[in-house]
Structure formats: structure tokens, C-alpha cells
Design an enzyme around this catalytic site. Structure first.
Site, mmCIF file in Angstrom:
data_model
loop_
_atom_site.group_PDB
_atom_site.id
_atom_site.type_symbol
_atom_site.label_atom_id
_atom_site.label_comp_id
_atom_site.label_asym_id
_atom_site.label_seq_id
_atom_site.Cartn_x
_atom_site.Cartn_y
_atom_site.Cartn_z
ATOM 1 N N LYS A 1 0.859 -1.183 0.000
ATOM 2 C CA LYS A 1 0.000 0.000 0.000
ATOM 3 C C LYS A 1 0.892 1.229 0.000
ATOM 4 O O LYS A 1 1.615 1.490 0.961
ATOM 5 C CB LYS A 1 -0.905 0.020 1.234
ATOM 6 C CG LYS A 1 -1.887 1.164 1.202
ATOM 7 C CD LYS A 1 -1.996 1.826 2.543
ATOM 8 C CE LYS A 1 -2.696 3.140 2.511
ATOM 9 N NZ LYS A 1 -1.988 4.198 1.753
ATOM 10 N N GLU B 1 7.899 0.758 12.186
ATOM 11 C CA GLU B 1 8.961 1.767 12.253
ATOM 12 C C GLU B 1 8.267 3.112 12.334
ATOM 13 O O GLU B 1 7.541 3.491 11.410
ATOM 14 C CB GLU B 1 9.878 1.700 11.031
ATOM 15 C CG GLU B 1 10.797 0.500 11.002
ATOM 16 C CD GLU B 1 11.771 0.436 12.166
ATOM 17 O OE1 GLU B 1 12.002 1.457 12.832
ATOM 18 O OE2 GLU B 1 12.293 -0.672 12.428
ATOM 19 N N CYS C 1 12.371 10.547 9.516
ATOM 20 C CA CYS C 1 12.195 10.002 10.869
ATOM 21 C C CYS C 1 13.476 10.164 11.670
ATOM 22 O O CYS C 1 13.445 10.260 12.893
ATOM 23 C CB CYS C 1 11.794 8.541 10.788
ATOM 24 S SG CYS C 1 12.887 7.569 9.754
ATOM 25 N N GLU D 1 7.437 14.909 18.033
ATOM 26 C CA GLU D 1 8.024 15.023 16.698
ATOM 27 C C GLU D 1 7.285 16.091 15.891
ATOM 28 O O GLU D 1 6.084 15.961 15.655
ATOM 29 C CB GLU D 1 7.908 13.669 15.985
ATOM 30 C CG GLU D 1 8.526 13.641 14.616
ATOM 31 C CD GLU D 1 8.266 12.310 13.891
ATOM 32 O OE1 GLU D 1 7.090 11.940 13.720
ATOM 33 O OE2 GLU D 1 9.241 11.661 13.500
HETATM 34 P P1 NAD Z 1 1.027 7.970 8.523
HETATM 35 O O1 NAD Z 1 1.042 7.175 9.790
HETATM 36 O O2 NAD Z 1 0.037 9.059 8.381
HETATM 37 O O3 NAD Z 1 0.784 6.992 7.274
HETATM 38 C C1 NAD Z 1 1.597 5.858 7.035
HETATM 39 C C2 NAD Z 1 0.828 4.869 6.182
HETATM 40 O O4 NAD Z 1 -0.258 4.323 6.959
HETATM 41 C C3 NAD Z 1 0.175 5.515 4.951
HETATM 42 O O5 NAD Z 1 0.283 4.642 3.853
HETATM 43 C C4 NAD Z 1 -1.273 5.663 5.395
HETATM 44 O O6 NAD Z 1 -2.172 5.714 4.314
HETATM 45 C C5 NAD Z 1 -1.449 4.390 6.211
HETATM 46 N N1 NAD Z 1 -2.610 4.392 7.119
HETATM 47 C C6 NAD Z 1 -3.271 5.461 7.618
HETATM 48 N N2 NAD Z 1 -4.307 5.038 8.390
HETATM 49 C C7 NAD Z 1 -4.287 3.690 8.383
HETATM 50 C C8 NAD Z 1 -5.097 2.686 8.987
HETATM 51 N N3 NAD Z 1 -6.142 2.999 9.745
HETATM 52 N N4 NAD Z 1 -4.784 1.393 8.766
HETATM 53 C C9 NAD Z 1 -3.726 1.061 8.013
HETATM 54 N N5 NAD Z 1 -2.932 1.966 7.401
HETATM 55 C C10 NAD Z 1 -3.198 3.276 7.586
HETATM 56 O O7 NAD Z 1 2.537 8.515 8.328
HETATM 57 P P2 NAD Z 1 3.093 9.478 7.186
HETATM 58 O O8 NAD Z 1 2.593 10.866 7.446
HETATM 59 O O9 NAD Z 1 2.873 8.886 5.835
HETATM 60 O O10 NAD Z 1 4.682 9.423 7.467
HETATM 61 C C11 NAD Z 1 5.342 10.259 8.370
HETATM 62 C C12 NAD Z 1 5.655 9.503 9.653
HETATM 63 O O11 NAD Z 1 6.398 8.332 9.348
HETATM 64 C C13 NAD Z 1 6.530 10.287 10.616
HETATM 65 O O12 NAD Z 1 6.062 10.123 11.929
HETATM 66 C C14 NAD Z 1 7.906 9.621 10.473
HETATM 67 O O13 NAD Z 1 8.727 9.773 11.602
HETATM 68 C C15 NAD Z 1 7.522 8.215 10.210
HETATM 69 N N6 NAD Z 1 8.605 7.507 9.537
HETATM 70 C C16 NAD Z 1 9.315 6.555 10.217
HETATM 71 C C17 NAD Z 1 10.381 5.888 9.605
HETATM 72 C C18 NAD Z 1 11.175 4.837 10.326
HETATM 73 O O14 NAD Z 1 11.809 4.017 9.659
HETATM 74 N N7 NAD Z 1 11.185 4.816 11.649
HETATM 75 C C19 NAD Z 1 10.710 6.196 8.275
HETATM 76 C C20 NAD Z 1 9.968 7.155 7.615
HETATM 77 C C21 NAD Z 1 8.909 7.797 8.239
#
Ligand code: NAD
Length: 490
Positions: A180, A255, A289, A386
Site C-alpha cells: 500500500k 517503524e 524520521c 516530533e
Molecule cells: P502515517 O502514519 O500518516 O501513514 C503511514 C501509512 O499508513 C500511509 O500509507 C497511510 O495511508 C497508512 N494508514 C493510515 N491510516 C491507516 C489505517 N487505519 N490502517 C492502516 N494503514 C493506515 O505517516 P506518514 O505521514 O505517511 O509518514 C510520516 C511519519 O512516518 C513520521 O512520523 C515519520 O517519523 C515516520 N517515519 C518513520 C520511519 C522509520 O523508519 N522509523 C521512516 C519514515 C517515516
């Protein structure tokens, strides 16, 4: 049947075919530098689409896992070739879609191919261990087997490499996958899917969908055919994914975010520390992140470090991300802009003082000036939560004990950096800093493809990703006691 090719990649890839969503809905994505410009139209997929993709992955599983691993790897090598041919196009699309400066987008696109080549090499590494038996005439060994159909849920901030660092180990160990892509930045993940199609990947092995988390993501989380979910994204969504998926005994890997400290000791090489602070806090507009959220400078060098950092920011190239010299571009969308500006206001209301930045830097683009706070209390919002943008805080400290305790005083534990020339100090940092990725004399961000990547504490859940570590999540170990028959078959 192998996966077919398409010319316009704004469809889902399901069962080897490029398909419209059954619901018939699409959505537009806009350029954060020119918000009036539409960069693409994508399928707003439904839970039904996700179910179809999961069925396709299930159907493909038996044949895929039965293939010798080197045969599976051959598709990876061809897909890596295909990515390398189109690195510039992927990079340009990434920059237009989510605003990452082109110089970083190019590196990310190229890294996706390196990851595939690394994972292809897994086909020639051991997938189990042989043990000494306790009885005569026995072979005693473990075997790593694929888990089954895996669901991969990815964020927008590394839209090429995060999909690849999940799908590559998933597939090489014999799983099939439903990926996804992020709602905000699906284009580059679709390029990767196209490259696998070009490589002739068997239909259904990799299925790729665009759309909302509440439809596609939620179906992956609840569908019992999905045996493992690897998620990268925000803390709130990740934790709810884990809570829901584990109730049905689904394997889960998260993550999440970070609140990553950079520590500048009194003996640090200051110019290098300043470069690392600038890059860590502001490249990708702070939307990593592993970005540097807190900078602790020893009181003996605080003023000199501060002056040099502000000068570096003054000299930094802020602006159009498509310009190859730009270092800091816009944040991803209007909501992110509002959240970052709101966090800056809250930081000021809680007593923080803006040393530089703190404002929107364009009437049109979602551009925030690189921002440094001072005088932020350790228990203030900016010191604990964050803020996903170009915002960092500068703190003064006097002793190593003090700075290690303060650096650790957050719920997160993703990455950390320290600048020093003292081996004793490095030793304490490596032993005591509560983060999964530690950098000595380099910035908090950055990850090699062949080593484990992942956080501690509230930054992660489950085994680490990447490198050899990925085998833990994408395989299950079985132990085989193989006693020899007492007589031969003839
Ligand atoms: P997000 O949590 O909004 O979305 C992540 C994914 O989850 C998207 O594909 C989204 O559509 C999906 N999602 C949303 N609701 C869902 C649900 N109810 N069920 C299943 N999936 C769902 O995060 P974002 O804004 O896309 O990314 C930014 C965040 O990601 C920041 O907090 C960043 O720190 C973190 N991040 C972490 C790492 C790591 O490796 N630790 C790497 C990159 C980003």
C-alpha cells in the site's frame, strides 16, 4: 503469466494487471512547490480492491515460494537494471510530488536499485543452520520458510526506498506481497512496480495499490489471509495497526517517529558538527524520521556553535526543490504546513525563542524557513514531540552525565549523533544512548542498505528492517529432526 506493462502508471497493479479501482474513484495529487499544479491522478482504492489484491497474492504464493531463491533473485536484478535506467525520471517525479530537493531524490532513487541488488544476494546466503545431533544417524537443522502473504504499508517521506526495503526482503525469502503506497506520494512506488513488471515478475507476486489508509490499509490489517504487516509511519497510526493486527495473531513490525538528539561535546570538530546539524535538521525539510530534532551543545562551545550554525543556515539554499542546488524545499502539503507553523507558535507560547526562521517563506509554496529554537524547556512540547518539518531546538549542557540523561528523556529512540574526539565519551555514548542507530561524528540521518535499521522504545515494534536483520520478520524458523531410516527403500 507475467506482469503486463502499462504506459501511464496511475493504476493499481493487481494479479499482474494494471487496474482501475472497482469503486471508480480517483484523486489528484498536487505539487507542494506549485500547489495549483496537479502532478498525477491516482486510484482511490477500496477495501474490495485490497481483497482482490490479497487473493492474487495468495494464489501466486505456492509457485513463488517453490522457485529456487536464485531464480527469484533474477527478477530483482532485472528490476534493479530497470530502476537504474529511470533514476532521473523517478527523482524528478519524487521532487514534483512531495517536494524533496532533487539532489536528495536522485540519491534515493539510485539507492532503491542498490537495495534490490543487496536483497538478490540473499538468494546465495544461508537460510538455516545445521546442528550437532544428540543421537546417531540424525540430521538436525533449522529452515527459514516464508511467512505467506505480507502487507506492506508505507509513508510518503521516502516514497521510493521504503517500499523497496520492505518488498525486497519479503519477496526474496519467498513471500508474496500487497504494497500500500502512501496517499501523498504514490508515483515513485508505481515506478518501482513498473520496473518489476518490466523484469517479468510472475503475476500476483507483487501487488501495489494507491489510496487511503482507512480503506486499503485497514483491509490489510484485518484480512486473515495476510500473515504479516510491516508498517512505517506515524506513532498513532502504527500503534493502532499493531493493536488491531495482533488480535488476530498477525505478525507486526512498526517503524515510527523519532526525536533524535545530536550532541556537540567541547572537543568536537565544530565545522563538521555544524554541517551535520544543518543536514540532519533541514535536508528533506526535516521530514525524515531520523532528522535532528534536538541539538545539545556543550557550554564551552555553545556560542561558537550557535554562530556558525546560524551562518550556515543564512548561506543555505532554500527554494525550488527541482533546482539541483536547493538544499531545503517545501513540506509535503498544506496540512503539513499548518501543522509545522502551529507547532512553531506553540513552541513560542511555551517560552521558546526563535533564533532564526519561524515563518512561512513563500506566498505560494508550502515552504517553511529553516527554524532554530533556543531556551526551550526540557519538558516543553518541542523537546518531546516530533514536529515533522525544518524545526530544531538548541540546548546548552555542562556534563556528559547531564546530556546523556536529557538526550534519553523522550519516549522515542530512533537515532542519535555525537561529535567528539574522546574515545571514553564515544564509549559511553555507544553504551548508554537509547536509540537504535548511533552516529559518531556524522549526522543523525542516513542508513546503509546492508545493516539493520530500526528504533528502540516508542520508535519501533518488532524486529529491525534491512540488511540481514530483515530475515527475522519475513521468515519463520522451523527445526527439523531428520532421523535416517533403519533400512534402505530397496
Ligand atoms: P502515517 O502514519 O500518516 O501513514 C503511514 C501509512 O499508513 C500511509 O500509507 C497511510 O495511508 C497508512 N494508514 C493510515 N491510516 C491507516 C489505517 N487505519 N490502517 C492502516 N494503514 C493506515 O505517516 P506518514 O505521514 O505517511 O509518514 C510520516 C511519519 O512516518 C513520521 O512520523 C515519520 O517519523 C515516520 N517515519 C518513520 C520511519 C522509520 O523508519 N522509523 C521512516 C519514515 C517515516
Amino acid at each position: 503469466m507475467s506482469t503486463t506493462l502499462i504506459s501511464a502508471p496511475a493504476h493499481n497493479l493487481i494479479g499482474g494487471e494494471w487496474r482501475n479501482s472497482r469503486g471508480g474513484e480517483t484523486y489528484e495529487k498536487r505539487d507542494p512547490w506549485h500547489p495549483s499544479r496537479v502532478t498525477g491522478v491516482y486510484q482511490a482504492s477500496t477495501a474490495e480492491d485490497a481483497k482482490t489484491a490479497i487473493d492474487a497474492a495468495d494464489t501466486a504464493l505456492a509457485d513463488w515460494r517453490a522457485l529456487p531463491a536464485p531464480t527469484r533473485a533474477s527478477f530483482f536484478l532485472r528490476a534493479a537494471d530497470a530502476i537504474e535506467v529511470r533514476v532521473e525520471r523517478i527523482a524528478q517525479d519524487m521532487t514534483a510530488e512531495m517536494g524533496k530537493p532533487l539532489r536528495e531524490s536522485r540519491l534515493e532513487a539510485a539507492r532503491a536499485a542498490v537495495m534490490l541488488r543487496y536483497s538478490a544476494g540473499e538468494a546465495h546466503r544461508s537460510a538455516g543452520e545445521v546442528y550437532e545431533p544428540s543421537v546417531p544417524n540424525q540430521m538436525l537443522y533449522t529452515r527459514r520458510r516464508p511467512v505467506g502473504v505480507v502487507g506492506l504499508i508505507t509513508p510518503w517521506n521516502f516514497p521510493a526506498v521504503i517500499p523497496v526495503w520492505k518488498l525486497a526482503p519479503a519477496l526474496i525469502y519467498g513471500n508474496t506481497a500487497v504494497l500500500k503506497l502512501s496517499y501523498e506520494a504514490p508515483r515513485t512506488g508505481l515506478h518501482v512496480a513498473e520496473c518489476f513488471a518490466e523484469a517479468g515478475l510472475p503475476a500476483g507476486v507483487l501487488n501495489v495499490l494507491t489510496g487511503a489508509g482507512s480503506t486499503v490499509g485497514a483491509e490489510l490489517v484485518r484480512n486473515p489471509q495476510v500473515r504479516a504487516i510491516s508498517f512505517t509511519g506515524s506513532v498513532a497510526v502504527g500503534n493502532s495497526v499493531r493493536d488491531n493486527a495482533t488480535t488476530r495473531n498477525c505478525r507486526v513490525q512498526l517503524e515510527l517517529g523519532g526525536h533524535n538528539p545530536l550532541v556537540v561535546m567541547a572537543d568536537a570538530e565544530l565545522d563538521r558538527a555544524v554541517e551535520a546539524a544543518f543536514a540532519g535538521a533541514f535536508w528533506s525539510a526535516g521530514q525524515k524520521c531520523t532528522a535532528t530534532r534536538r541539538i545539545f551543545a556543550h557550554e564551552a562551545v555553545y556560542d561558537a556553535f550557535r554562530e556558525k550554525l546560524l551562518a550556515r543556515i543564512e548561506a543555505g539554499k532554500v527554494g525550488d526543490p527541482a533546482d539541483p542546488v536547493t538544499e531545503i524545499g517545501p513540506v509535503v502539503n498544506e496540512r503539513a504546513l499548518e501543522e509545522v507553523l502551529g507547532a512553531i507558535e506553540r513552541g513560542k507560547n511555551e517560552g521558546g525563542v526563535v533564533a532564526t526562521g519561524g515563518v512561512r517563506a513563500s506566498d505560494e509554496a508550502y515552504l517553511v524557513a529553516p527554524t532554530v529554537f533556543e531556551d526551550v524547556a526540557d519538558d516543553a512540547f518541542l523537546s518531546r514531540e516530533e514536529v515533522f518539518g525544518p524545526v530544531t531546538s538548541l540546548y546548552r549542557f555542562s556534563t556528559l552525565d547531564d546530556v546523556l540523561a536529557r538526550a534519553n528523556a523522550v519516549d522515542f529512540g530512533l537515532s542519535a549523533a555525537m561529535f567528539t574526539r574522546d574515545l571514553h565519551t564515544v564509549h559511553r555514548f555507544a553504551n548508554e544512548l537509547q536509540a537504535g542507530i548511533l552516529h559518531v561524528n556524522s549526522q543523525t540521518a542516513g542508513a546503509d542498505v546492508h545493516v539493520p535499521f530500526g528504533g528502540l522504545k516508542g520508535s519501533a515494534w518488532g524486529p529491525h528492517e534491512q540488511g540481514r536483520a530483515a530475515i527475522e520478520f519475513y521468515t519463520e524458523t522451523v527445526t527439523v529432526y531428520q532421523d535416517s531410516p533403519l533400512t534402505s527403500p530397496d
